[in-house]
Design a protein around this motif. Structure first.
Motif, PDB file in Angstrom:
ATOM      1  N   THR A  24       0.998  -1.205  -0.222  1.00  0.00           N
ATOM      2  CA  THR A  24       0.091   0.009  -0.037  1.00  0.00           C
ATOM      3  C   THR A  24       0.950   1.139  -0.189  1.00  0.00           C
ATOM      4  N   LEU A  25       0.443   2.252  -0.955  1.00  0.00           N
ATOM      5  CA  LEU A  25       1.553   3.465  -0.947  1.00  0.00           C
ATOM      6  C   LEU A  25       0.851   4.604  -0.311  1.00  0.00           C
ATOM      7  N   LYS A  26       1.384   5.033   0.819  1.00  0.00           N
ATOM      8  CA  LYS A  26       0.615   5.939   1.586  1.00  0.00           C
ATOM      9  C   LYS A  26       1.215   7.463   1.029  1.00  0.00           C
ATOM     10  N   THR A  27       0.373   7.886  -0.136  1.00  0.00           N
ATOM     11  CA  THR A  27       1.167   9.100  -0.493  1.00  0.00           C
ATOM     12  C   THR A  27       0.153   9.713  -1.287  1.00  0.00           C
ATOM     13  N   ASP A  28       0.225  11.104  -1.390  1.00  0.00           N
ATOM     14  CA  ASP A  28      -1.005  11.857  -2.366  1.00  0.00           C
ATOM     15  C   ASP A  28      -0.391  12.087  -3.695  1.00  0.00           C
ATOM     16  N   LYS A  29       0.643  11.688  -3.865  1.00  0.00           N
ATOM     17  CA  LYS A  29       1.415  12.067  -5.247  1.00  0.00           C
ATOM     18  C   LYS A  29       1.043  10.925  -6.362  1.00  0.00           C
ATOM     19  N   ILE A  30       1.034  11.091  -7.585  1.00  0.00           N
ATOM     20  CA  ILE A  30       0.801  10.386  -8.593  1.00  0.00           C
ATOM     21  C   ILE A  30       1.732   9.165  -8.363  1.00  0.00           C
ATOM     22  N   LYS A  31       1.337   7.751  -8.482  1.00  0.00           N
ATOM     23  CA  LYS A  31       2.204   6.802  -8.295  1.00  0.00           C
ATOM     24  C   LYS A  31       2.442   6.148  -9.413  1.00  0.00           C
ATOM     25  N   VAL A  32       3.731   6.208  -9.751  1.00  0.00           N
ATOM     26  CA  VAL A  32       4.178   5.664 -11.286  1.00  0.00           C
ATOM     27  C   VAL A  32       5.080   4.286 -10.956  1.00  0.00           C
ATOM     28  N   LEU A  33       4.947   3.503 -11.994  1.00  0.00           N
ATOM     29  CA  LEU A  33       5.716   2.242 -11.960  1.00  0.00           C
ATOM     30  C   LEU A  33       6.643   2.552 -13.114  1.00  0.00           C
ATOM     31  N   VAL A  34       8.054   2.390 -12.952  1.00  0.00           N
ATOM     32  CA  VAL A  34       8.892   2.374 -14.094  1.00  0.00           C
ATOM     33  C   VAL A  34       9.626   0.828 -14.096  1.00  0.00           C
ATOM     34  N   THR A  35       9.322   0.237 -15.251  1.00  0.00           N
ATOM     35  CA  THR A  35       9.969  -1.109 -15.084  1.00  0.00           C
ATOM     36  C   THR A  35      11.238  -1.089 -16.315  1.00  0.00           C
ATOM     37  N   GLY A  36      12.239  -1.782 -15.933  1.00  0.00           N
ATOM     38  CA  GLY A  36      13.528  -1.611 -16.566  1.00  0.00           C
ATOM     39  C   GLY A  36      14.260  -0.683 -15.935  1.00  0.00           C
ATOM     40  N   ALA A  37      13.966  -0.241 -14.880  1.00  0.00           N
ATOM     41  CA  ALA A  37      14.284   1.094 -13.921  1.00  0.00           C
ATOM     42  C   ALA A  37      15.809   1.246 -13.861  1.00  0.00           C
ATOM     43  N   SER A  38      16.530  -0.179 -13.972  1.00  0.00           N
ATOM     44  CA  SER A  38      17.852   0.017 -13.874  1.00  0.00           C
ATOM     45  C   SER A  38      18.467   0.411 -14.975  1.00  0.00           C
ATOM     46  N   GLY A  39      17.878   0.299 -15.969  1.00  0.00           N
ATOM     47  CA  GLY A  39      18.358   0.455 -17.072  1.00  0.00           C
ATOM     48  C   GLY A  39      18.827   1.884 -17.819  1.00  0.00           C
ATOM     49  N   PHE A  40      19.083   2.022 -19.032  1.00  0.00           N
ATOM     50  CA  PHE A  40      19.654   3.530 -19.257  1.00  0.00           C
ATOM     51  C   PHE A  40      18.431   4.526 -19.375  1.00  0.00           C
ATOM     52  N   ILE A  41      17.380   4.299 -20.230  1.00  0.00           N
ATOM     53  CA  ILE A  41      16.286   5.264 -20.209  1.00  0.00           C
ATOM     54  C   ILE A  41      15.654   5.218 -18.789  1.00  0.00           C
ATOM     55  N   GLY A  42      15.311   3.992 -18.313  1.00  0.00           N
ATOM     56  CA  GLY A  42      14.449   3.942 -17.294  1.00  0.00           C
ATOM     57  C   GLY A  42      15.050   4.553 -16.207  1.00  0.00           C
TER      58      GLY A  42
END
Ligand code: NAD
Ligand code: GKE
Length: 372
Positions: A24-42
């Protein structure tokens, strides 16, 4: 009615039981998932999104090589996204998904690993889309590639025409890598059509380059390979092929800006995200050497070459967004060169034999490791 039947699909319900504890993400921010996050563009995208005030969850099966996870995300999940259970876990509580995970690389990788790329990337694309639909993701970004375009439109380096989005069909994409991207695009658009609560955004990246990307080992693309050679070569500058093949290259800052603009727009079909500044590999080698203050003779050798000529046509992105990539190659490649030069210098100081960096390697064919 159709939607709710799918949401309670027993297969998904069984997998969901395996995910403990629920995130559960307790935040008012827009929650985004970035996959391939360790990669160059991610990693660059996550960093920018974090700075802009989004709550960023990063997912990758590898740890990042050039940044710490807290630079580009609030929460890092080290998971294999070929597996449905992991995709469901990653999408939980998320508003927007940027799906950048893929087994990928330059010519030295994608022309010798078709089966592995086919299996891995298809599994990621299918499972991520279905997991996102299950979790009612509002907006989904799919990273496609210029490799979706037909080979016959790219077989002439003398008369290379910019590729328009509408050229992708009738299809004859480059390699299994490009075929999977084209299928991924079509499937993503069908999801958005049948489940309109999930809005789709798609970019076809053209030769993205910059700092903190793969620069050795065989997966690197030509901008990083040329920077490495310009810094490390001693007698000759090697080029795969005759060097008359042409490409355009888009600097990472333009790419990240474009991804965010596309995601925030209301355009739900594929858009080119690339530069229109095309250059031959011979001229590119000379440009990089000029920046490095080198003047080595070019040596043309055998290697995987891909298409003869490729350029982006940016009419549509300009029309839709009122924006297109604009950072000149000479500016972006200078920054990339300086960063790669520093990497080599740092390795040299630890005793690594950096003279091997004057050559590029081809990644040997490997089976997809299902237990990776
Ligand atoms: P990259 O290789 O640096 O990043 C991709 C990341 O995906 C890697 O960190 C890798 O570990 C991760 N990944 C691969 N398989 C995974 C799995 N099973 N589970 C979890 N993570 C997994 O590549 P990039 O240049 O950052 O590319 C990002 C996206 O853009 C990819 O989808 C790629 O196909 C696409 N693309 C890139 C370019 C380019 O020029 N860089 C061009 C066209 C398309
Ligand atoms: N990688 C590399 N390394 N390429 C070299 C080298 C070298 O040392 N020397 C010459 N080249 C030539 C290649 O033979 C090819 O003709 C050209 O540079 C560009 O190679 P690349 O950057 O590896 O890959 P491509 O542009 O052909 O294809 C890539 O396109 C992207 C989309 O624009 C793909 O590999 C994907 O990374 C991606 O989808």
């Amino acid at each position: 009615e159709l939607q709710s039947q799918y949401i309670h699909h027993p297969y998904i319900a069984e997998i969901l039981k395996m995910i403990e504890p629920k995130r559960t993400l307790k935040t008012d921010k827009i929650k985004v998932l970035v996959t391939g996050a360790s990669g160059f563009i991610g990693s660059h995208l996550g960093k920018r999104l974090k700075k802009e005030g989004y709550y960023v969850v990063g997912a990758d099966w590898k740890s990042p090589e050039f940044m710490q996870p807290n630079e580009f995300c609030h929460e890092f999940l080290r998971i294999d996204l070929r597996v449905m259970k992991n995709c469901l876990q990653a999408c939980e509580g998320i508003d927007w998904v940027f799906n950048l995970a893929a087994d990928m690389g330059g010519m030295g990788f994608i022309q010798s690993n078709h089966s592995r790329i086919g299996y891995n990337n298809t599994m990621i694309s299918l499972n991520m889309l279905e997991a996102a639909r299950h979790h009612n993701i509002k907006r989904y970004f799919y990273s496609s590639s210029a490799c979706v375009y037909p080979l016959h439109a790219q077989d002439d380096s003398e008369n290379t025409i910019g590729l328009k989005e509408s050229d992708a069909w009738p299809a004859q994409p480059q390699d299994i890598y490009g075929l999977e991207k084209l299928y991924g695009e079509e499937l993503a658009m069908k999801y958005a059509e049948e489940f309109p609560q999930m809005q789709m955004r798609i970019a076809r990246f053209h030769g993205i380059y910059g700092e903190q990307g793969t620069w050795k080992g065989g997966r690197e693309k030509v901008p990083a390979a040329f920077c490495r050679k310009a810094a490390a070569a001693e007698s000759v500058f090697e080029i795969w092929g005759d060097g008359e093949q042409k490409r355009s290259f888009c600097y990472i800052d333009d790419c990240v800006e474009g991804v965010i603009r596309i995601m925030k727009s209301d355009y739900d079909k594929p858009l080119n995200l690339g530069s229109e500044e095309m250059i031959s590999m011979n001229d590119f080698a000379k440009l990089v050497m000029e920046i490095a203050g080198r003047n080595l003779p070019l040596k043309h050798i055998e290697g995987p070459e891909g298409v003869r000529g490729r350029n982006s046509d940016n009419s549509l992105i300009e029309e839709v967004l009122g924006w297109k990539p604009s950072i000149p190659l000479a500016i972006g490649i200078e920054k990339t060169y300086q960063w790669i030069k520093e990497q080599i210098k740092a390795e040299k100081q630890t005793g690594v034999n950096t003279s091997v960096y004057s050559e590029s390697t081809v990644v040997v064919t490997e089976a997809s490791d299902i237990n990776a």
